[in-house]
Design an enzyme around this catalytic site. Sequence first.
Site, PDB file in Angstrom:
ATOM      1  N   GLU A 166       1.717  -4.475  11.478  1.00 33.82           N
ATOM      2  CA  GLU A 166       1.347  -3.080  11.359  1.00 33.82           C
ATOM      3  C   GLU A 166       2.086  -2.102  12.365  1.00 33.82           C
ATOM      4  O   GLU A 166       2.157  -2.291  13.329  1.00 33.82           O
ATOM      5  CB  GLU A 166      -0.106  -3.112  11.626  1.00 33.82           C
ATOM      6  CG  GLU A 166      -1.162  -4.043  11.190  1.00 33.82           C
ATOM      7  CD  GLU A 166      -1.559  -3.380   9.531  1.00 33.82           C
ATOM      8  OE1 GLU A 166      -1.309  -2.347   9.492  1.00 33.82           O
ATOM      9  OE2 GLU A 166      -2.429  -4.139   8.786  1.00 33.82           O
TER      10      GLU A 166
ATOM     11  N   GLU B 233       1.285   3.724   2.995  1.00 35.24           N
ATOM     12  CA  GLU B 233       1.903   3.092   4.213  1.00 35.24           C
ATOM     13  C   GLU B 233       3.560   3.381   4.271  1.00 35.24           C
ATOM     14  O   GLU B 233       3.984   2.232   4.220  1.00 35.24           O
ATOM     15  CB  GLU B 233       1.526   1.850   4.514  1.00 35.24           C
ATOM     16  CG  GLU B 233      -0.108   1.547   4.574  1.00 35.24           C
ATOM     17  CD  GLU B 233      -0.750   0.417   4.585  1.00 35.24           C
ATOM     18  OE1 GLU B 233      -0.044  -0.493   4.732  1.00 35.24           O
ATOM     19  OE2 GLU B 233      -1.869   0.189   4.789  1.00 35.24           O
TER      20      GLU B 233
ATOM     21  N   HIS C 181       0.924  -1.219  -0.113  1.00 38.13           N
ATOM     22  CA  HIS C 181       0.143   0.102  -0.108  1.00 38.13           C
ATOM     23  C   HIS C 181       0.891   1.246  -0.135  1.00 38.13           C
ATOM     24  O   HIS C 181       1.691   1.583   1.151  1.00 38.13           O
ATOM     25  CB  HIS C 181      -0.898   0.072   1.158  1.00 38.13           C
ATOM     26  CG  HIS C 181      -1.912  -0.968   1.118  1.00 38.13           C
ATOM     27  ND1 HIS C 181      -2.266  -1.819   2.343  1.00 38.13           N
ATOM     28  CD2 HIS C 181      -2.556  -1.800   0.232  1.00 38.13           C
ATOM     29  CE1 HIS C 181      -3.299  -2.530   2.001  1.00 38.13           C
ATOM     30  NE2 HIS C 181      -3.520  -2.779   0.591  1.00 38.13           N
TER      31      HIS C 181
ATOM     32  N   HIS D   3       3.206  -3.574   7.034  1.00 38.45           N
ATOM     33  CA  HIS D   3       2.208  -2.636   6.730  1.00 38.45           C
ATOM     34  C   HIS D   3       2.350  -1.446   7.661  1.00 38.45           C
ATOM     35  O   HIS D   3       2.817  -1.397   8.811  1.00 38.45           O
ATOM     36  CB  HIS D   3       0.739  -3.242   6.781  1.00 38.45           C
ATOM     37  CG  HIS D   3       0.537  -4.053   5.623  1.00 38.45           C
ATOM     38  ND1 HIS D   3      -0.417  -3.627   4.763  1.00 38.45           N
ATOM     39  CD2 HIS D   3       0.751  -5.281   5.189  1.00 38.45           C
ATOM     40  CE1 HIS D   3      -0.521  -4.589   3.673  1.00 38.45           C
ATOM     41  NE2 HIS D   3       0.225  -5.611   4.028  1.00 38.45           N
TER      42      HIS D   3
END
Length: 1102
Positions: free
Chosen positions: A969, A790, A787, A884
């Site tokens: 994350e 990110e 992504h 991420h």
Amino acid sequence: MGLSVNGVFGHVLEKTRKEVASKSSGGMEIILSSLENTQDLQTTLNILAILNELLTVGGGCRTGVFVSKGGTALLLQLLVGSSKDPPANEELMLHIHSLLVKVGLKDRKLGVKARLNGALNVTLNLVKYNLQNHKLLLPCLQVLRVYSSNLVNAVSLGKSGTLEIMFEIIGPFSKKSTTLVALDTLASLLKSGMNARRAVDRGYLPTLLTIYQDWHRNDTRHRHVVIRKSILGCIKNLTNIKLGRKAFIDANGMRILYNTSTVRKCWIKFHFMLPACPDTGSTGQYLQPNYEEVLSKEPPTTNDDIETDINKLRPIQMNTRPFDELRAYEYFFREFSENFELNHFFLSFVTFTPHIWKLIHVVIRCDHFLFCSQDDDFESPRSVIPPSSVNSELHRPIIIPTTPSSLGPQNRRPPQEDLLTPKPDESPLELDSISISKRPEGTSDPDLVCSLGRLVLDAGVNGGSVDGPQDEGGEQAVLEVPDTAALLPLHDPDLYLEMVKSTRSVPAYTEVGYPDYFGHVALNLREPILERVYGVQRYYTYIFQDIERLIHPSDILDKVVYDLDNQSCPVTDNGESLKFNSKFESGNLRKAIQVRKFEYDLILNSDINSNHYHQWFYFEVGNMRPGVRYRFNIINCEKSNSQFNYGMQVLMYSVQDAINGSPHWVRTGSDICYYKNHFSRSSIAAGGQKGKSYFTLTFTVTFQHKDDVCYFAYHYPYTYSMLKMHLQKLSALRTAQIYYRQDDLCVTLGGNSCPLLTITAMPGSSSNDPISQFRSRPVVFLSARVHPGETNSSWVMKGTLEYLMSCSPQAQSLRESYIFKIIPMLNPDGVINGNHRCSLSGEDLNRQWQNPNAELHPTIYHAKSLLQYLRATGRTPLVFCDYHGHSRKKNVFMYGCSIKETVWQTNVNTSTCDLHEDLGYRTLPKLLSQMAPAFSLSSCSFVVERSKEATARVVVWREIGVQRSYTMESTLCGCDQGKYKGLQIGTSELEEMGAQFCLALLRLKRFTSRLERHNHNSHLLDMETDLIETRSIPNITSPTTYVLEEDEPAFLEEVDYSAESNDEIDPDLEPDLQDNHAPQTPILTQSSAAKTHLTEIEPDSL
């Protein structure tokens, strides 16, 4: 004695009620049969009274039995039949309508049944002729409200004059109990466009505004807020049509609502419907106003997204592709077939004859490979390796971005230098013609401020050498920058410009962002999370300010100062406006509108080939005044909430500060708020959903320097060209002990290569035992940046790569333990073009892992093929981790996959054998929680959800069979636990997290080896205890969806929040030292009652 008899009688009566109303009993059928067959009025009234008592006491369950036995149809037949012989019995009508009100809560088809039985007009006539009989009027109005919830019924009732009747009931301030029901009924009727037009034509909208003003004026103690809200609901439904909006404006409705709202703002809990902005080349060209309120809903009690199919949770025990198709990927695993004899011969020359490497690169044909097999008789698949031809488009002209300064006469440079300044209409400079002049430390340039944003051209003789004095007519540009090589060992401005040359973008960028060019040095100072201002008032302050724009249009400039769609912007003015730019790699800003002297509305680009995903921003601002508060409003954000409401700030980079020796991205901004605005997203942009609104991020900045050039970003930018530069610098760190190879996995849709790295330790010698040990090392597969928005994942990956290439004993031990396969950027095209989530295909690549397309999703297709090849050859990775970033949670945490934990969150009944699994998937997160200060174990989740079944984490777990398959994350905001509690996260903390991940892998190797020797029974018991303790927490539905304790008032949009962790480590240990100073007690013997906080997961996150 009397009390005892009464108690016994009550108990018997309640038992009788339950027996009569139960499904298995025939009591309800007997009652309904008696009602249907009786002809006596008094008997009918008695039966209806009994039914009223049964349904009143029994609630929904008994009402459901009544409906299932045909009670609704019987009541409607009785209602229509009784109305045929006027006058109708009032008590009978009261009983029937009271029952219909109760039935309407359970029977969704009541409105349809009433229309088919002809009962609509019966109830309407009762209302019409009993306006003063409040006892009968109230239940009739309640039934009409139920009827009108059906759109066809609403239209029919509108034609029958129901609107006029409702306005006879609704009036100025009074204490009549029927007012609220009549308003709710009117609101239901006005949801029909036909009824709304009829109401506007009859002038009812000004009437409603007058009624609202009267209620607002008289309700000084706020006892009738619900009624005032219902009036506003009727006004809202009228303004859903164009004719209603015009009538609303003509009736001065905006000013009326604004004035009544600002008197007591704390009581306002609704959205204002704003009319369309004038289409004057401003915001109105891009966004359509939102006229439909989208109320925030209470979270459901269960998470329907959790996968409940056990078969889908079990790993697939078969190869999905023939091995002949996967054989081509042997090219990327040459380390498993090398004998290293030739490599050792080459390696012996590294120290003494470094030029040998150039010869090796030419001979081997792949200039990125450090080590190649002596028997290199296989070629890479043509579909995987990019073509060797060089496109002339790569040599396009590129310039450093400029923002002309407004210089006074006293600050102007000599005329001869002005003549050398590039003009806007001149061709941009070639990158090859730009050189860097680094100012010696301790010296300063008095005209430094004046030269910001300019390229000073030095002379060159026919484009010749730049050494020595040069003539004025040359084309050589010199940009003075501080020498930050000591602070940024992996950054080189010259090398960065070289990398930009081969980067292909859709807009064909010809400029370079200063921050990417100068580099970023992490701040030594910690940046605290801003203290939150609790309460709803802060949101509505900005909503009222938006309304003021339409009430006082004379204050609004509405001047477009930057527009990607209009190359003539910005228009030359008197220098009062800021200058914007986003035409550089990873930049994102589509349009800037000056709405007031020091306030600007900003509109972001959507992802390429998509019409949504507006969140990432990165743009340049110039021509500012120091000491002035500038307000910026990014008005087309899409996420329903953001950490900007919880202490996060935007990032700013000052070129003036960078040249003065402080090249830092810093957190900045005050009066930050993220709120829903009055612009609606189209149903296409909202994925087919109607009523979705955009959100505004507003912040205020005071610039410190005159004529500075500043950059703003959503998070610390990390471009594709920066990655290429870092990889080239990292390759220079290789030593005789490091096996490092860089391959090009594939070519993206945009024509950019996707790097694949192989890092491990060289075998001790070329004899059989060291080679065998080398080839038996487990594989760790890492990836990041699928992504583009990110960017924190790239900084974590940078920390991982730097640690892997370091010369510390722990790093060498780590390399000797594993073979690392790393794809540091899975979505280069999205990163280059400033996307937030998608690739050039307009798709989220992390939703394509189940069936990736080789043409549309090449990086995912070939990454999955690498994993399939490893499984087919018996080398399934020990760990897979996809890095991420998370926009709505704090800390760093992991998502994994577990059958047991997924099933425990559902009501599915399964056998014990179905839930049998090794609990080793929890080991790595547990280790990280004890080693990495930013990591929070309580925020981790191992539940598999249906919406995530096509993500890398789940597919690698199911199809490849990797038990330790994770998504890691990292927060965009900061931490609320541990060493960094209350601090915003920076690049140093992110890079530290990447290094700590490496150390955790090293400890995982030692720990799993120890477990193998002891059959890891104690480990499994400890993991089982953790799971049981986690499961025992009450009121938990899904550890990935909802929060136990709300951090915001219930009427606001929810925000995802991670909880504080109880697991903390010694904050003083350095990354390289934590492994040696770790406690000697067994790592996983402390049972952590993993206090699972259930928080909503964004689709951007996995």
